[in-house]
Motif scaffolding. Structure first.
Motif, PDB file in Angstrom:
ATOM      1  N   ALA A 210     -42.733   8.706  17.566  1.00 26.80           N
ATOM      2  CA  ALA A 210     -43.533   9.315  16.503  1.00 26.80           C
ATOM      3  C   ALA A 210     -43.225  10.808  16.430  1.00 26.80           C
ATOM      4  O   ALA A 210     -42.399  11.324  17.191  1.00 26.80           O
ATOM      5  CB  ALA A 210     -45.020   9.091  16.777  1.00 26.80           C
TER       6      ALA A 210
ATOM      7  N   PRO B  32     -43.930   4.000  13.781  1.00 22.97           N
ATOM      8  CA  PRO B  32     -44.924   4.975  14.228  1.00 22.97           C
ATOM      9  C   PRO B  32     -46.049   5.145  13.204  1.00 22.97           C
ATOM     10  O   PRO B  32     -45.835   4.961  12.010  1.00 22.97           O
ATOM     11  CB  PRO B  32     -44.112   6.267  14.365  1.00 22.97           C
ATOM     12  CG  PRO B  32     -42.858   6.064  13.596  1.00 22.97           C
ATOM     13  CD  PRO B  32     -42.603   4.593  13.546  1.00 22.97           C
TER      14      PRO B  32
ATOM     15  N   ASP C 248     -48.300   8.109  12.374  1.00 25.17           N
ATOM     16  CA  ASP C 248     -48.544   9.528  12.654  1.00 25.17           C
ATOM     17  C   ASP C 248     -49.795  10.043  11.934  1.00 25.17           C
ATOM     18  O   ASP C 248     -50.309   9.408  11.010  1.00 25.17           O
ATOM     19  CB  ASP C 248     -47.311  10.334  12.224  1.00 25.17           C
ATOM     20  CG  ASP C 248     -46.264  10.407  13.318  1.00 25.17           C
ATOM     21  OD1 ASP C 248     -46.583  10.937  14.402  1.00 25.17           O
ATOM     22  OD2 ASP C 248     -45.134   9.917  13.098  1.00 25.17           O
TER      23      ASP C 248
ATOM     24  N   GLY D 229     -39.110   6.938  14.320  1.00 24.41           N
ATOM     25  CA  GLY D 229     -38.638   5.576  14.089  1.00 24.41           C
ATOM     26  C   GLY D 229     -38.805   4.742  15.335  1.00 24.41           C
ATOM     27  O   GLY D 229     -39.598   5.080  16.223  1.00 24.41           O
TER      28      GLY D 229
END
Lengths: 227, 227
Positions: free
Chosen positions: B93, B170, B172, B184
Protein backbone atom coordinates in the motif's frame (compact mmCIF):
# COMPACT_ATOMS: atom_id res chain seq x y z
CA UNK A 1 27.84 -18.61 22.01
CA UNK A 2 27.34 -19.70 18.43
CA UNK A 3 24.68 -22.25 19.24
CA UNK A 4 21.50 -22.30 21.31
CA UNK A 5 21.75 -24.75 24.17
CA UNK A 6 18.95 -27.27 23.81
CA UNK A 7 16.96 -28.55 26.75
CA UNK A 8 14.25 -31.22 26.69
CA UNK A 9 12.04 -28.51 25.17
CA UNK A 10 14.01 -27.95 21.98
CA UNK A 11 16.12 -31.09 21.61
CA UNK A 12 15.27 -32.93 18.39
CA UNK A 13 14.25 -36.41 19.51
CA UNK A 14 13.21 -38.18 16.33
CA UNK A 15 15.89 -38.43 13.61
CA UNK A 16 18.20 -36.35 15.77
CA UNK A 17 20.76 -36.21 12.94
CA UNK A 18 18.35 -33.78 11.27
CA UNK A 19 18.60 -31.38 14.21
CA UNK A 20 20.78 -28.29 14.46
CA UNK A 21 21.08 -25.69 17.22
CA UNK A 22 23.56 -23.32 15.59
CA UNK A 23 22.47 -19.70 15.68
CA UNK A 24 23.34 -19.20 12.02
CA UNK A 25 21.26 -22.21 11.01
CA UNK A 26 18.27 -20.92 13.00
CA UNK A 27 18.67 -17.41 11.61
CA UNK A 28 18.88 -18.70 8.02
CA UNK A 29 15.60 -20.59 8.25
CA UNK A 30 13.82 -17.81 10.14
CA UNK A 31 15.02 -15.06 7.78
CA UNK A 32 14.13 -16.98 4.61
CA UNK A 33 10.50 -17.18 5.76
CA UNK A 34 7.79 -14.63 5.17
CA UNK A 35 5.38 -16.13 7.67
CA UNK A 36 5.76 -17.74 11.08
CA UNK A 37 3.22 -19.75 13.04
CA UNK A 38 2.90 -18.50 16.61
CA UNK A 39 1.78 -20.97 19.27
CA UNK A 40 0.26 -19.79 22.54
CA UNK A 41 -2.15 -21.11 25.11
CA UNK A 42 -5.32 -19.59 26.55
CA UNK A 43 -6.97 -21.50 29.40
CA UNK A 44 -5.24 -24.72 28.42
CA UNK A 45 -6.29 -24.45 24.76
CA UNK A 46 -3.39 -24.12 22.30
CA UNK A 47 -3.75 -21.71 19.37
CA UNK A 48 -1.64 -21.44 16.23
CA UNK A 49 -1.80 -18.12 14.38
CA UNK A 50 0.13 -17.28 11.22
CA UNK A 51 1.84 -13.91 11.09
CA UNK A 52 4.61 -12.11 9.25
CA UNK A 53 7.78 -11.84 11.31
CA UNK A 54 11.23 -10.35 11.30
CA UNK A 55 14.39 -10.75 13.38
CA UNK A 56 17.15 -8.66 14.91
CA UNK A 57 19.88 -10.67 16.62
CA UNK A 58 18.20 -13.17 18.90
CA UNK A 59 14.90 -11.27 18.95
CA UNK A 60 11.92 -12.23 16.82
CA UNK A 61 9.33 -9.56 16.12
CA UNK A 62 5.78 -9.67 14.86
CA UNK A 63 2.92 -7.21 14.92
CA UNK A 64 -0.69 -6.42 14.18
CA UNK A 65 -3.72 -4.67 15.53
CA UNK A 66 -3.61 -3.68 19.18
CA UNK A 67 -6.97 -5.48 19.43
CA UNK A 68 -5.55 -8.84 18.29
CA UNK A 69 -6.21 -11.62 20.77
CA UNK A 70 -3.02 -13.39 19.73
CA UNK A 71 -0.90 -10.27 20.30
CA UNK A 72 -2.60 -9.35 23.56
CA UNK A 73 -1.99 -12.87 24.82
CA UNK A 74 1.65 -13.27 23.84
CA UNK A 75 2.51 -9.74 24.97
CA UNK A 76 1.74 -10.95 28.50
CA UNK A 77 5.19 -12.60 28.64
CA UNK A 78 3.70 -16.10 28.51
CA UNK A 79 5.55 -19.10 27.04
CA UNK A 80 5.32 -19.03 23.26
CA UNK A 81 6.62 -21.09 20.35
CA UNK A 82 7.31 -19.56 16.95
CA UNK A 83 7.83 -21.95 14.05
CA UNK A 84 9.01 -21.05 10.55
CA UNK A 85 8.70 -23.77 7.90
CA UNK A 86 9.83 -24.11 4.30
CA UNK A 87 8.57 -26.94 2.13
CA UNK A 88 11.32 -27.78 -0.36
CA UNK A 89 9.94 -30.87 -2.02
CA UNK A 90 7.95 -34.08 -1.98
CA UNK A 91 10.18 -37.15 -1.72
CA UNK A 92 8.65 -40.09 -3.55
CA UNK A 93 10.24 -43.35 -2.43
CA UNK A 94 9.50 -46.89 -3.58
CA UNK A 95 7.48 -47.47 -0.41
CA UNK A 96 5.01 -45.27 1.41
CA UNK A 97 7.09 -45.68 4.55
CA UNK A 98 10.17 -44.01 3.08
CA UNK A 99 8.27 -41.33 1.18
CA UNK A 100 8.81 -37.98 2.83
CA UNK A 101 9.01 -34.23 2.56
CA UNK A 102 12.11 -32.10 2.09
CA UNK A 103 11.80 -29.22 4.50
CA UNK A 104 13.56 -26.72 6.72
CA UNK A 105 11.84 -25.80 9.96
CA UNK A 106 12.94 -23.63 12.88
CA UNK A 107 11.18 -23.91 16.22
CA UNK A 108 11.91 -20.99 18.57
CA UNK A 109 10.91 -20.75 22.22
CA UNK A 110 10.65 -17.70 24.41
CA UNK A 111 8.36 -15.12 25.97
CA UNK A 112 7.31 -12.05 24.03
CA UNK A 113 6.68 -8.58 25.31
CA UNK A 114 5.19 -5.47 23.80
CA UNK A 115 7.47 -2.78 22.39
CA UNK A 116 5.84 0.21 24.08
CA UNK A 117 8.19 3.09 23.34
CA UNK A 118 6.81 4.78 20.18
CA UNK A 119 10.28 5.46 18.78
CA UNK A 120 11.39 1.84 19.27
CA UNK A 121 8.09 0.65 17.83
CA UNK A 122 8.50 2.75 14.72
CA UNK A 123 12.10 1.59 14.29
CA UNK A 124 10.94 -2.03 14.55
CA UNK A 125 8.30 -1.46 11.86
CA UNK A 126 10.89 0.22 9.66
CA UNK A 127 13.16 -2.82 10.06
CA UNK A 128 10.26 -5.04 8.99
CA UNK A 129 9.47 -3.03 5.85
CA UNK A 130 13.15 -2.76 4.97
CA UNK A 131 13.71 -6.49 5.38
CA UNK A 132 11.04 -7.27 2.78
CA UNK A 133 11.47 -4.28 0.50
CA UNK A 134 14.82 -2.53 1.04
CA UNK A 135 14.42 1.21 0.51
CA UNK A 136 10.63 1.30 0.73
CA UNK A 137 10.32 2.92 4.16
CA UNK A 138 11.50 6.24 2.75
CA UNK A 139 9.06 5.95 -0.17
CA UNK A 140 5.98 5.44 2.00
CA UNK A 141 3.66 8.00 3.48
CA UNK A 142 5.01 8.45 7.06
CA UNK A 143 3.35 6.61 9.92
CA UNK A 144 0.64 8.58 11.72
CA UNK A 145 0.70 8.73 15.52
CA UNK A 146 -2.77 7.19 15.59
CA UNK A 147 -1.63 4.26 13.45
CA UNK A 148 1.32 3.64 15.73
CA UNK A 149 -1.02 3.66 18.72
CA UNK A 150 -3.29 1.12 17.07
CA UNK A 151 -0.40 -1.22 16.29
CA UNK A 152 0.98 -3.73 18.74
CA UNK A 153 4.56 -4.84 18.08
CA UNK A 154 5.99 -7.67 20.16
CA UNK A 155 9.56 -8.87 20.52
CA UNK A 156 10.55 -12.33 21.72
CA UNK A 157 14.12 -13.10 22.74
CA UNK A 158 14.83 -16.62 21.55
CA UNK A 159 15.67 -18.61 24.68
CA UNK A 160 16.29 -21.78 22.75
CA UNK A 161 15.69 -22.96 19.23
CA UNK A 162 16.25 -25.88 16.93
CA UNK A 163 16.27 -26.36 13.20
CA UNK A 164 15.18 -29.59 11.60
CA UNK A 165 15.80 -30.28 7.93
CA UNK A 166 15.51 -33.03 5.37
CA UNK A 167 17.01 -32.73 1.92
CA UNK A 168 18.05 -35.00 -0.92
CA UNK A 169 16.47 -37.96 -2.63
CA UNK A 170 14.61 -40.99 -1.29
CA UNK A 171 16.40 -43.48 0.95
CA UNK A 172 14.80 -46.81 0.23
CA UNK A 173 15.31 -50.24 1.72
CA UNK A 174 18.14 -52.03 -0.13
CA UNK A 175 15.87 -54.70 -1.59
CA UNK A 176 13.36 -52.15 -2.93
CA UNK A 177 15.76 -50.53 -5.43
CA UNK A 178 15.28 -53.44 -7.82
CA UNK A 179 11.54 -52.77 -8.11
CA UNK A 180 10.21 -51.05 -11.24
CA UNK A 181 8.80 -48.12 -9.24
CA UNK A 182 9.46 -44.48 -10.08
CA UNK A 183 11.23 -42.64 -7.26
CA UNK A 184 12.58 -39.13 -6.96
CA UNK A 185 11.83 -35.66 -5.71
CA UNK A 186 9.31 -33.05 -6.83
CA UNK A 187 10.97 -29.75 -5.83
CA UNK A 188 8.66 -27.11 -4.39
CA UNK A 189 9.20 -23.43 -3.74
CA UNK A 190 7.32 -20.28 -2.93
CA UNK A 191 7.55 -18.12 -6.00
CA UNK A 192 6.58 -14.57 -6.90
CA UNK A 193 4.66 -13.71 -10.04
CA UNK A 194 4.90 -10.35 -11.79
CA UNK A 195 3.72 -7.44 -9.60
CA UNK A 196 0.13 -6.35 -10.25
CA UNK A 197 -0.16 -2.54 -10.03
CA UNK A 198 -3.10 -1.11 -8.08
CA UNK A 199 -5.92 -0.13 -10.45
CA UNK A 200 -5.86 3.31 -8.81
CA UNK A 201 -2.11 3.80 -9.31
CA UNK A 202 -1.16 7.33 -10.31
CA UNK A 203 -0.14 7.36 -13.99
CA UNK A 204 3.60 7.42 -14.45
CA UNK A 205 4.52 5.82 -11.12
CA UNK A 206 7.02 3.07 -11.92
CA UNK A 207 7.76 -0.09 -9.96
CA UNK A 208 10.44 0.95 -7.44
CA UNK A 209 13.68 -0.98 -6.85
CA UNK A 210 12.44 -1.82 -3.34
CA UNK A 211 9.59 -3.95 -4.66
CA UNK A 212 11.67 -5.34 -7.54
CA UNK A 213 14.25 -6.51 -4.96
CA UNK A 214 11.58 -8.40 -3.04
CA UNK A 215 10.29 -10.08 -6.19
CA UNK A 216 13.84 -11.09 -7.14
CA UNK A 217 14.53 -12.46 -3.64
CA UNK A 218 11.33 -14.51 -3.69
CA UNK A 219 12.16 -15.91 -7.10
CA UNK A 220 15.47 -17.15 -5.69
CA UNK A 221 14.82 -17.57 -1.98
CA UNK A 222 18.03 -17.47 0.04
CA UNK A 223 19.01 -20.62 1.86
CA UNK A 224 16.88 -22.93 -0.23
CA UNK A 225 18.35 -26.40 -0.12
CA UNK A 226 18.99 -28.16 -3.42
CA UNK A 227 17.00 -31.31 -3.94
CA UNK B 1 -24.99 -28.36 9.41
CA UNK B 2 -23.12 -26.60 6.64
CA UNK B 3 -21.14 -24.41 8.99
CA UNK B 4 -19.11 -24.92 12.14
CA UNK B 5 -20.64 -23.10 15.09
CA UNK B 6 -18.05 -20.67 16.45
CA UNK B 7 -17.52 -20.12 20.14
CA UNK B 8 -15.14 -17.61 21.74
CA UNK B 9 -12.38 -20.04 20.76
CA UNK B 10 -12.82 -19.84 16.99
CA UNK B 11 -14.74 -16.62 16.44
CA UNK B 12 -12.74 -14.20 14.31
CA UNK B 13 -12.41 -11.06 16.43
CA UNK B 14 -10.22 -8.74 14.40
CA UNK B 15 -11.54 -7.82 10.93
CA UNK B 16 -14.44 -10.19 11.46
CA UNK B 17 -15.59 -9.63 7.87
CA UNK B 18 -12.62 -11.78 6.87
CA UNK B 19 -13.94 -14.72 8.90
CA UNK B 20 -15.90 -17.68 7.59
CA UNK B 21 -17.19 -20.78 9.39
CA UNK B 22 -18.66 -22.66 6.43
CA UNK B 23 -17.55 -26.27 6.23
CA UNK B 24 -16.82 -25.98 2.51
CA UNK B 25 -14.63 -22.91 3.09
CA UNK B 26 -12.69 -24.70 5.83
CA UNK B 27 -12.33 -27.86 3.71
CA UNK B 28 -11.09 -25.85 0.70
CA UNK B 29 -8.27 -24.18 2.65
CA UNK B 30 -7.32 -27.38 4.49
CA UNK B 31 -7.31 -29.52 1.34
CA UNK B 32 -5.28 -27.05 -0.73
CA UNK B 33 -2.47 -27.24 1.84
CA UNK B 34 0.36 -29.75 1.91
CA UNK B 35 1.46 -28.88 5.43
CA UNK B 36 -0.38 -27.99 8.63
CA UNK B 37 1.04 -26.53 11.83
CA UNK B 38 -0.08 -28.49 14.88
CA UNK B 39 -0.28 -26.68 18.21
CA UNK B 40 -0.20 -28.57 21.49
CA UNK B 41 0.88 -27.91 25.05
CA UNK B 42 3.24 -29.83 27.32
CA UNK B 43 3.50 -28.62 30.93
CA UNK B 44 2.18 -25.17 29.99
CA UNK B 45 4.65 -24.75 27.11
CA UNK B 46 3.03 -24.44 23.67
CA UNK B 47 4.67 -26.21 20.73
CA UNK B 48 4.06 -25.74 17.01
CA UNK B 49 5.13 -28.62 14.76
CA UNK B 50 4.71 -28.71 10.98
CA UNK B 51 3.36 -31.91 9.48
CA UNK B 52 1.68 -33.18 6.34
CA UNK B 53 -2.03 -33.73 6.80
CA UNK B 54 -5.11 -35.02 5.06
CA UNK B 55 -8.85 -34.91 5.70
CA UNK B 56 -11.90 -37.13 5.47
CA UNK B 57 -15.18 -35.39 6.27
CA UNK B 58 -14.71 -33.49 9.52
CA UNK B 59 -11.66 -35.51 10.53
CA UNK B 60 -8.10 -34.26 10.06
CA UNK B 61 -5.33 -36.85 9.96
CA UNK B 62 -1.58 -36.64 10.34
CA UNK B 63 1.11 -39.21 11.08
CA UNK B 64 4.74 -39.97 11.74
CA UNK B 65 7.00 -42.10 13.85
CA UNK B 66 5.44 -43.82 16.84
CA UNK B 67 8.33 -42.26 18.82
CA UNK B 68 7.35 -38.67 17.89
CA UNK B 69 6.80 -36.48 20.94
CA UNK B 70 4.25 -34.41 19.04
CA UNK B 71 2.22 -37.47 18.05
CA UNK B 72 2.46 -39.11 21.46
CA UNK B 73 1.24 -35.89 23.03
CA UNK B 74 -1.69 -35.14 20.74
CA UNK B 75 -2.79 -38.81 20.68
CA UNK B 76 -3.59 -38.36 24.36
CA UNK B 77 -6.85 -36.62 23.41
CA UNK B 78 -5.60 -33.24 24.64
CA UNK B 79 -6.82 -29.92 23.17
CA UNK B 80 -5.05 -29.23 19.89
CA UNK B 81 -5.13 -26.56 17.20
CA UNK B 82 -4.29 -27.34 13.58
CA UNK B 83 -3.68 -24.39 11.27
CA UNK B 84 -3.26 -24.50 7.49
CA UNK B 85 -2.01 -21.31 5.84
CA UNK B 86 -1.56 -20.19 2.24
CA UNK B 87 0.36 -17.04 1.40
CA UNK B 88 -1.15 -15.59 -1.77
CA UNK B 89 0.67 -12.29 -2.05
CA UNK B 90 2.31 -9.25 -0.53
CA UNK B 91 0.04 -6.19 -0.59
CA UNK B 92 2.05 -3.01 -0.99
CA UNK B 93 0.00 0.00 0.00
CA UNK B 94 0.99 3.68 0.00
CA UNK B 95 1.49 3.51 3.77
CA UNK B 96 3.08 0.87 5.94
CA UNK B 97 -0.12 0.74 7.96
CA UNK B 98 -2.25 -0.47 5.05
CA UNK B 99 0.39 -2.78 3.61
CA UNK B 100 -0.64 -6.36 4.17
CA UNK B 101 -0.54 -9.99 3.09
CA UNK B 102 -3.08 -11.83 0.97
CA UNK B 103 -3.66 -15.15 2.64
CA UNK B 104 -6.06 -17.97 3.37
CA UNK B 105 -5.80 -19.60 6.77
CA UNK B 106 -7.92 -22.27 8.47
CA UNK B 107 -7.70 -22.77 12.23
CA UNK B 108 -9.21 -26.06 13.42
CA UNK B 109 -9.80 -27.08 17.02
CA UNK B 110 -10.33 -30.53 18.45
CA UNK B 111 -8.77 -33.46 20.24
CA UNK B 112 -6.87 -36.12 18.33
CA UNK B 113 -6.67 -39.82 19.02
CA UNK B 114 -4.53 -42.62 17.66
CA UNK B 115 -5.93 -44.86 14.95
CA UNK B 116 -4.99 -48.20 16.50
CA UNK B 117 -6.72 -50.75 14.27
CA UNK B 118 -4.06 -51.81 11.70
CA UNK B 119 -6.62 -52.03 8.89
CA UNK B 120 -7.99 -48.54 9.60
CA UNK B 121 -4.44 -47.23 9.93
CA UNK B 122 -3.45 -48.64 6.56
CA UNK B 123 -6.59 -47.25 4.94
CA UNK B 124 -5.80 -43.82 6.37
CA UNK B 125 -2.26 -43.95 4.97
CA UNK B 126 -3.64 -45.03 1.59
CA UNK B 127 -6.01 -42.04 1.63
CA UNK B 128 -3.03 -39.77 2.33
CA UNK B 129 -0.92 -41.12 -0.53
CA UNK B 130 -3.90 -41.06 -2.89
CA UNK B 131 -4.74 -37.45 -2.00
CA UNK B 132 -1.27 -36.29 -3.05
CA UNK B 133 -0.60 -38.74 -5.87
CA UNK B 134 -3.79 -40.41 -7.12
CA UNK B 135 -3.04 -43.98 -8.18
CA UNK B 136 0.33 -44.27 -6.44
CA UNK B 137 -0.73 -46.56 -3.59
CA UNK B 138 -1.08 -49.48 -6.01
CA UNK B 139 2.33 -48.71 -7.54
CA UNK B 140 4.22 -48.79 -4.23
CA UNK B 141 5.83 -51.71 -2.47
CA UNK B 142 3.16 -52.82 0.04
CA UNK B 143 3.39 -51.67 3.66
CA UNK B 144 5.21 -54.10 5.97
CA UNK B 145 3.60 -55.01 9.29
CA UNK B 146 6.65 -53.68 11.10
CA UNK B 147 6.37 -50.31 9.31
CA UNK B 148 2.70 -50.05 10.25
CA UNK B 149 3.61 -50.79 13.86
CA UNK B 150 6.25 -48.05 13.86
CA UNK B 151 3.83 -45.47 12.44
CA UNK B 152 1.44 -43.46 14.56
CA UNK B 153 -1.59 -42.09 12.72
CA UNK B 154 -3.87 -39.68 14.56
CA UNK B 155 -7.32 -38.42 13.63
CA UNK B 156 -8.87 -35.23 15.00
CA UNK B 157 -12.57 -34.53 14.60
CA UNK B 158 -12.89 -30.82 13.96
CA UNK B 159 -15.04 -29.48 16.80
CA UNK B 160 -14.94 -25.94 15.48
CA UNK B 161 -12.99 -24.09 12.84
CA UNK B 162 -12.70 -20.76 11.16
CA UNK B 163 -11.19 -19.52 7.93
CA UNK B 164 -9.69 -16.08 7.62
CA UNK B 165 -8.77 -14.63 4.25
CA UNK B 166 -7.56 -11.44 2.67
CA UNK B 167 -7.48 -10.96 -1.08
CA UNK B 168 -7.34 -8.14 -3.58
CA UNK B 169 -5.36 -4.94 -3.84
CA UNK B 170 -4.35 -2.34 -1.27
CA UNK B 171 -7.00 -0.28 0.49
CA UNK B 172 -5.40 3.07 1.18
CA UNK B 173 -6.64 6.15 3.00
CA UNK B 174 -8.53 8.39 0.55
CA UNK B 175 -5.98 11.19 0.74
CA UNK B 176 -3.03 8.87 0.05
CA UNK B 177 -4.12 7.91 -3.47
CA UNK B 178 -2.82 11.20 -4.82
CA UNK B 179 0.74 10.44 -3.65
CA UNK B 180 3.31 9.33 -6.23
CA UNK B 181 3.90 6.00 -4.48
CA UNK B 182 3.80 2.65 -6.24
CA UNK B 183 1.11 0.35 -4.85
CA UNK B 184 -0.06 -3.08 -5.85
CA UNK B 185 0.26 -6.77 -5.13
CA UNK B 186 3.12 -9.20 -5.62
CA UNK B 187 1.33 -12.56 -6.08
CA UNK B 188 2.96 -15.54 -4.40
CA UNK B 189 2.35 -19.24 -4.78
CA UNK B 190 3.88 -22.57 -3.93
CA UNK B 191 5.02 -24.06 -7.20
CA UNK B 192 6.43 -27.39 -8.31
CA UNK B 193 9.52 -27.68 -10.48
CA UNK B 194 10.18 -30.60 -12.82
CA UNK B 195 10.47 -33.93 -10.98
CA UNK B 196 14.05 -35.03 -10.29
CA UNK B 197 14.41 -38.81 -10.75
CA UNK B 198 16.34 -40.74 -8.10
CA UNK B 199 19.93 -41.37 -9.23
CA UNK B 200 19.34 -45.05 -8.51
CA UNK B 201 16.17 -45.24 -10.59
CA UNK B 202 15.87 -48.46 -12.61
CA UNK B 203 16.44 -47.67 -16.28
CA UNK B 204 13.23 -47.48 -18.26
CA UNK B 205 10.95 -46.55 -15.35
CA UNK B 206 8.89 -43.61 -16.54
CA UNK B 207 7.27 -40.87 -14.45
CA UNK B 208 3.84 -42.27 -13.53
CA UNK B 209 0.57 -40.38 -13.95
CA UNK B 210 0.23 -40.33 -10.15
CA UNK B 211 3.26 -38.08 -9.72
CA UNK B 212 2.49 -36.06 -12.83
CA UNK B 213 -0.96 -35.32 -11.38
CA UNK B 214 0.59 -33.97 -8.19
CA UNK B 215 2.97 -31.75 -10.12
CA UNK B 216 0.09 -30.40 -12.22
CA UNK B 217 -2.03 -29.74 -9.11
CA UNK B 218 0.80 -27.88 -7.42
CA UNK B 219 1.40 -25.79 -10.50
CA UNK B 220 -2.23 -24.69 -10.36
CA UNK B 221 -3.19 -25.07 -6.70
CA UNK B 222 -6.94 -25.43 -6.29
CA UNK B 223 -8.71 -22.69 -4.42
CA UNK B 224 -6.03 -20.08 -4.94
CA UNK B 225 -7.59 -16.65 -4.76
CA UNK B 226 -6.89 -14.24 -7.57
CA UNK B 227 -4.98 -11.13 -6.57
Amino acid sequence: MNAFVPTARSKVKRLSERGNYDRQAVYAVVDAGLVAHVGYTIDGQPYVTPTVHWRHGDTLFWHGSAASRMLQTVAGCVPACVTVTHIDGVVLARSGFHSSINYRSAMCFGRAEAIRDPKAKEQALEAFVERLTPGRWAELRPVAAQELKGTLVVGMTIEEASVKTRSGGPKDDAEDYAMPIWAGVVPLRLTADAPVPDTKLNPGVMLPDSVAAMVAALKHPPGRSPC
